[in-house]
Design an enzyme around this catalytic site. Structure first.
Site, PDB file in Angstrom:
ATOM      1  N   GLY A   1     -35.310 -34.986  36.162  1.00 59.20           N
ATOM      2  CA  GLY A   1     -34.201 -34.991  35.201  1.00 59.20           C
ATOM      3  C   GLY A   1     -32.889 -35.469  35.806  1.00 59.20           C
ATOM      4  O   GLY A   1     -31.989 -35.892  35.068  1.00 59.20           O
TER       5      GLY A   1
ATOM      6  N   ALA B   1     -35.271 -30.528  36.336  1.00 58.80           N
ATOM      7  CA  ALA B   1     -35.477 -29.240  35.666  1.00 58.80           C
ATOM      8  C   ALA B   1     -35.493 -28.114  36.699  1.00 58.80           C
ATOM      9  O   ALA B   1     -35.959 -28.315  37.836  1.00 58.80           O
ATOM     10  CB  ALA B   1     -36.798 -29.268  34.921  1.00 58.80           C
TER      11      ALA B   1
ATOM     12  N   GLU C   1     -42.134 -36.452  38.132  1.00 62.16           N
ATOM     13  CA  GLU C   1     -42.834 -35.546  37.212  1.00 62.16           C
ATOM     14  C   GLU C   1     -44.351 -35.556  37.351  1.00 62.16           C
ATOM     15  O   GLU C   1     -44.988 -34.500  37.303  1.00 62.16           O
ATOM     16  CB  GLU C   1     -42.436 -35.858  35.751  1.00 62.16           C
ATOM     17  CG  GLU C   1     -41.064 -35.331  35.357  1.00 62.16           C
ATOM     18  CD  GLU C   1     -39.910 -36.255  35.729  1.00 62.16           C
ATOM     19  OE1 GLU C   1     -40.138 -37.219  36.495  1.00 62.16           O
ATOM     20  OE2 GLU C   1     -38.795 -36.019  35.255  1.00 62.16           O
TER      21      GLU C   1
ATOM     22  N   GLU D   1     -33.066 -39.049  35.337  1.00 60.54           N
ATOM     23  CA  GLU D   1     -32.953 -39.278  33.887  1.00 60.54           C
ATOM     24  C   GLU D   1     -31.513 -39.106  33.403  1.00 60.54           C
ATOM     25  O   GLU D   1     -31.030 -39.875  32.572  1.00 60.54           O
ATOM     26  CB  GLU D   1     -33.882 -38.327  33.132  1.00 60.54           C
ATOM     27  CG  GLU D   1     -35.354 -38.677  33.327  1.00 60.54           C
ATOM     28  CD  GLU D   1     -36.272 -37.759  32.542  1.00 60.54           C
ATOM     29  OE1 GLU D   1     -36.104 -36.529  32.650  1.00 60.54           O
ATOM     30  OE2 GLU D   1     -37.143 -38.266  31.823  1.00 60.54           O
TER      31      GLU D   1
HETATM   32  N1  COA Z   1     -35.452 -26.180  40.556  1.00 60.57           N
HETATM   33  C1  COA Z   1     -35.094 -25.015  41.104  1.00 60.57           C
HETATM   34  N2  COA Z   1     -34.754 -24.870  42.385  1.00 60.57           N
HETATM   35  C2  COA Z   1     -34.764 -25.980  43.145  1.00 60.57           C
HETATM   36  C3  COA Z   1     -35.132 -27.241  42.641  1.00 60.57           C
HETATM   37  C4  COA Z   1     -35.472 -27.317  41.282  1.00 60.57           C
HETATM   38  N3  COA Z   1     -35.797 -28.472  40.692  1.00 60.57           N
HETATM   39  N4  COA Z   1     -35.058 -28.144  43.643  1.00 60.57           N
HETATM   40  C5  COA Z   1     -34.673 -27.465  44.737  1.00 60.57           C
HETATM   41  N5  COA Z   1     -34.506 -26.158  44.445  1.00 60.57           N
HETATM   42  C6  COA Z   1     -34.142 -25.072  45.342  1.00 60.57           C
HETATM   43  C7  COA Z   1     -35.251 -24.840  46.367  1.00 60.57           C
HETATM   44  O1  COA Z   1     -36.300 -24.073  45.827  1.00 60.57           O
HETATM   45  C8  COA Z   1     -34.463 -24.144  47.449  1.00 60.57           C
HETATM   46  O2  COA Z   1     -34.295 -22.786  47.091  1.00 60.57           O
HETATM   47  P1  COA Z   1     -34.611 -21.593  48.154  1.00 60.57           P
HETATM   48  O3  COA Z   1     -33.512 -21.728  49.173  1.00 60.57           O
HETATM   49  O4  COA Z   1     -34.512 -20.350  47.322  1.00 60.57           O
HETATM   50  O5  COA Z   1     -35.965 -21.883  48.721  1.00 60.57           O
HETATM   51  C9  COA Z   1     -33.098 -24.810  47.390  1.00 60.57           C
HETATM   52  O6  COA Z   1     -33.010 -25.421  46.114  1.00 60.57           O
HETATM   53  C10 COA Z   1     -32.937 -25.880  48.440  1.00 60.57           C
HETATM   54  O7  COA Z   1     -34.042 -26.767  48.336  1.00 60.57           O
HETATM   55  P2  COA Z   1     -34.795 -27.345  49.615  1.00 60.57           P
HETATM   56  O8  COA Z   1     -36.045 -28.006  49.161  1.00 60.57           O
HETATM   57  O9  COA Z   1     -34.941 -26.275  50.639  1.00 60.57           O
HETATM   58  O10 COA Z   1     -33.685 -28.386  50.131  1.00 60.57           O
HETATM   59  P3  COA Z   1     -33.886 -29.833  50.733  1.00 60.57           P
HETATM   60  O11 COA Z   1     -32.513 -30.323  51.063  1.00 60.57           O
HETATM   61  O12 COA Z   1     -34.919 -29.826  51.804  1.00 60.57           O
HETATM   62  O13 COA Z   1     -34.496 -30.724  49.533  1.00 60.57           O
HETATM   63  C11 COA Z   1     -34.663 -31.601  47.294  1.00 60.57           C
HETATM   64  C12 COA Z   1     -33.763 -30.899  48.335  1.00 60.57           C
HETATM   65  C13 COA Z   1     -33.862 -31.664  46.005  1.00 60.57           C
HETATM   66  C14 COA Z   1     -34.976 -33.018  47.794  1.00 60.57           C
HETATM   67  C15 COA Z   1     -35.971 -30.794  47.135  1.00 60.57           C
HETATM   68  O14 COA Z   1     -35.647 -29.430  46.906  1.00 60.57           O
HETATM   69  C16 COA Z   1     -36.851 -31.271  46.022  1.00 60.57           C
HETATM   70  O15 COA Z   1     -37.581 -32.219  46.179  1.00 60.57           O
HETATM   71  N6  COA Z   1     -36.849 -30.554  44.841  1.00 60.57           N
HETATM   72  C17 COA Z   1     -37.718 -30.831  43.749  1.00 60.57           C
HETATM   73  C18 COA Z   1     -37.126 -31.972  42.918  1.00 60.57           C
HETATM   74  C19 COA Z   1     -38.046 -32.416  41.797  1.00 60.57           C
HETATM   75  O16 COA Z   1     -39.116 -32.936  41.995  1.00 60.57           O
HETATM   76  N7  COA Z   1     -37.547 -32.238  40.569  1.00 60.57           N
HETATM   77  C20 COA Z   1     -38.229 -32.659  39.402  1.00 60.57           C
HETATM   78  C21 COA Z   1     -38.368 -31.535  38.454  1.00 60.57           C
HETATM   79  S1  COA Z   1     -39.207 -32.060  36.979  1.00 60.57           S
END
Ligand code: COA
Length: 260
Positions: A111, A66, A134, A114
């Site tokens: 997601g 999400a 989550e 998922e």
């Molecule tokens: N929603 C919105 N933006 C997201 C996002 C999400 N789920 N996941 C990552 N981003 C954004 C970050 O905020 C960041 O934006 P910014 O440059 O404006 O700060 C950009 O994407 C890059 O993310 P970053 O964390 O810096 O990159 P990374 O390569 O170190 O890590 C992930 C990538 C995907 C592993 C990490 O961002 C992450 O763990 N995200 C959360 C995933 C999650 O738990 N999702 C479940 C949602 S229910």
């Protein structure tokens, strides 16, 4: 002009669907889900598409679940609306009339995992990661995660992954049966396309009915499942493709299936 959140590209009879929000790690905002629903409706009835590949743009993430930046601005009603939309979209993927291969090119979290589970077959890049994160965010997987994960990996492993919210590698995902295959380095899309094409060359009605029988039969007792399988076979009997296969066999050539 604003770029689309989802790109589509047709290679012969295979449709490649790419989540196109790499700056947001291809997170699913409500607009992306709406675009996805429209694409799925079109694909469902398109006789020229025989298999679908879903992947993500960029090399860091397949889909980070999400969109948490969008979520922060939502009120409770909007959150409920979002969850209903993602759940229904993933059901549409699971029930699509064509097989869907998920080519997981990076992080697949929340997601994202998922979405992968709603597809029929999962192939991952060696660097891909998976996790239903989550509970670390005060919510639960509600795009089908609590239901599809136990069915794929067993109830014990599913509880471990969902209750800890931990992230696992592509190799671990393969070991527990969450994915079908880890692709060779740099070969993810080649391998996904090869798999899609080996499905697309088969008789479309047969492929569709086989997917239907597996999906629907998996949830019911075996004798109801066998009855359903029999009905699914019935659909194939009057098709021209079935006759073509028999003719091709006799003539020692490859069949040409037209989906008729
Ligand atoms: N929603 C919105 N933006 C997201 C996002 C999400 N789920 N996941 C990552 N981003 C954004 C970050 O905020 C960041 O934006 P910014 O440059 O404006 O700060 C950009 O994407 C890059 O993310 P970053 O964390 O810096 O990159 P990374 O390569 O170190 O890590 C992930 C990538 C995907 C592993 C990490 O961002 C992450 O763990 N995200 C959360 C995933 C999650 O738990 N999702 C479940 C949602 S229910």
């Amino acid at each position: 002009m604003q770029e689309k959140n989802i790109l589509t590209d047709k290679k012969d009879s295979v449709l490649i669907v790419t989540l196109n929000r790499p700056k947001f790690m291809n997170a699913l905002n409500i607009e992306t889900l709406k675009e996805g629903k429209e694409i799925l409706t079109d694909v469902y009835f398109d006789p020229d598409i025989r298999a679908v590949i879903i992947t993500g743009a960029g090399d860091r993430a397949f889909c980070a679940g999400a969109d948490l930046k969008e979520r922060e601005k939502m009120n409770e009603v909007q959150v409920r609306h979002y969850i209903k939309t993602i759940r229904e979209t993933l059901i549409d993927i699971e029930n699509l009339s064509k097989p869907v291969i998920c080519a997981i090119n990076g992080a697949a979290l929340g997601g994202g995992t998922e979405l992968a589970m709603a597809c029929d077959i999962r192939i991952a890049d060696p660097q891909a990661t998976f996790g239903l994160t989550e509970v670390t965010l005060g919510i639960i997987p509600a795009g089908g995660g609590t239901q599809r994960l136990p069915r794929l990996v067993g109830i014990g492993k599913a509880k471990e992954l969902i209750l800890t919210g931990k992230r696992i590698s592509a190799q671990e995902a393969l070991n527990i049966g969450l994915i079908n295959r880890v692709a060779l380095e740099g070969k993810l899309m080649d391998e996904a396309l090869e798999m899609a094409q080996s499905i697309a060359k088969n008789a479309p009605f047969a492929v569709q009915q086989a997917k239907f029988a597996i999906n629907r039969g998996y949830e019911i007792d075996i004798y109801s499942g066998l009855a359903l399988e029999s009905k699914a076979y019935d659909v194939c009997i009057p098709t021209k493709d079935r006759i073509e296969a028999l003719k091709a066999f006799k003539e020692k050539r490859k069949p040409v299936f037209k989906g008729e």
